[in-house]
Design an enzyme around this catalytic site. Structure first.
Site, PDB file in Angstrom:
ATOM      1  N   GLU A  80       0.843  -1.194   0.000  1.00  0.00           N
ATOM      2  CA  GLU A  80       0.000   0.000   0.000  1.00  0.00           C
ATOM      3  C   GLU A  80       0.879   1.245   0.000  1.00  0.00           C
ATOM      4  OE1 GLU A  80      -2.408   1.568  -0.639  1.00  0.00           O
ATOM      5  OE2 GLU A  80      -3.775   2.055   0.995  1.00  0.00           O
ATOM      6  N   ASP A 108      -2.304  -5.198   0.612  1.00  0.00           N
ATOM      7  CA  ASP A 108      -1.672  -4.054   1.273  1.00  0.00           C
ATOM      8  C   ASP A 108      -0.297  -4.388   1.837  1.00  0.00           C
ATOM      9  OD1 ASP A 108      -3.860  -2.177   0.961  1.00  0.00           O
ATOM     10  OD2 ASP A 108      -4.951  -3.439   2.377  1.00  0.00           O
TER      11      ASP A 108
END
Length: 252
Positions: A80, A108
């Site tokens: 992320e 992420d």
């Protein structure tokens, strides 16, 4: 809301969130609720990763800021916050190195200890509803899901919460603080309700003479903040790497 975001979050998180929105053609000055949500999500991902390392025996350990960690490997790879092309490059590299299956959607984080990708969720709604939405979208047992709420609730795949209780408590406390600070400034209701956000946005823009030609589909508000919420500590070296992963053209 925009002023609150810039004062509440670490400047590097704000910068990354702006670049992420611009990458998708979104305006953080107009879609301020989304701006706040992206910053919050990024901060949770970074807090999830911070302080967690793997020692020479392959064990997960926690190292506080200031302690020596030069010879240790970060337990989590942060995906992320990178531009989309770089993020997929990192994912492909991890898959080629570890042999794990490639996810359909960008995760992420990657957990080197458990050898799995992680999808982090931060919700303003019921955690179980948001969890089911994520699970139905991802449809993969290889991606671990961990959902946090602003009320201190959480839900994870097979009730496996990955982190120790203290680390998760830091994240929950931060989210609760953000909620309280938003509420004290009259921002929380519009952050939760798209209809209220749309009404407030029109009101704020009208007061600034910016309502001409505004698309009514926009559902985020702009507001003013006068006080400061302490930004969280960040691993500056890792943040610098993330900043550098964005193409220079996004600076325009």
């Amino acid at each position: 809301m925009e002023d609150f975001v810039r004062q509440c979050f670490n400047p590097m998180i704000v910068e990354l969130a702006e670049k992420t929105m611009k990458e998708y053609g979104e305006n953080p000055k107009i879609e301020t609720n989304k701006f706040a949500a992206i910053c919050t999500h990024m901060e949770v991902c970074f807090m999830y990763s911070d302080f967690h390392f793997i020692n020479e025996r392959g064990e997960s350990i926690i190292i506080e800021p200031g302690d020596s960690n030069a010879l240790l490997k970060h337990r989590f790879e942060i995906i992320e916050g990178r531009d989309r092309n770089m993020a997929w490059t990192v994912v492909n590299s991890i898959c080629n190195t570890t042999g794990v299956g490639k996810p359909r959607f960008l995760p992420d984080l990657y957990d080197y200890k458990e050898d799995r990708f992680i999808k982090i969720g931060v919700t303003r709604r019921e955690v179980h509803i948001y969890y089911l939405e994520k699970a139905n979208k991802i449809k993969s047992e290889e991606t671990h899901i961990h959902i946090f709420s602003f009320t201190g609730e959480e839900m994870a795949t097979k009730a496996d919460y990955t982190l120790d209780e203290e680390s998760r408590a830091r994240i929950k406390t931060r989210l609760f603080t953000i909620r309280q600070e938003m509420a004290s400034r009259g921002l929380w209701d519009s952050f939760v309700s798209p209809r209220e956000a749309k009404r407030q946005l029109k009101k704020d823009l009208k007061s600034k003479g910016q309502c001409e030609g505004l698309l009514t589909k926009v559902s985020h508000q702009t507001s003013q903040v006068s006080t400061t919420l302490e930004p969280m500590w960040m691993d500056s070296s890792r943040m610098a790497t993330l900043r550098a992963s964005f193409p220079k053209c996004l600076e325009k």
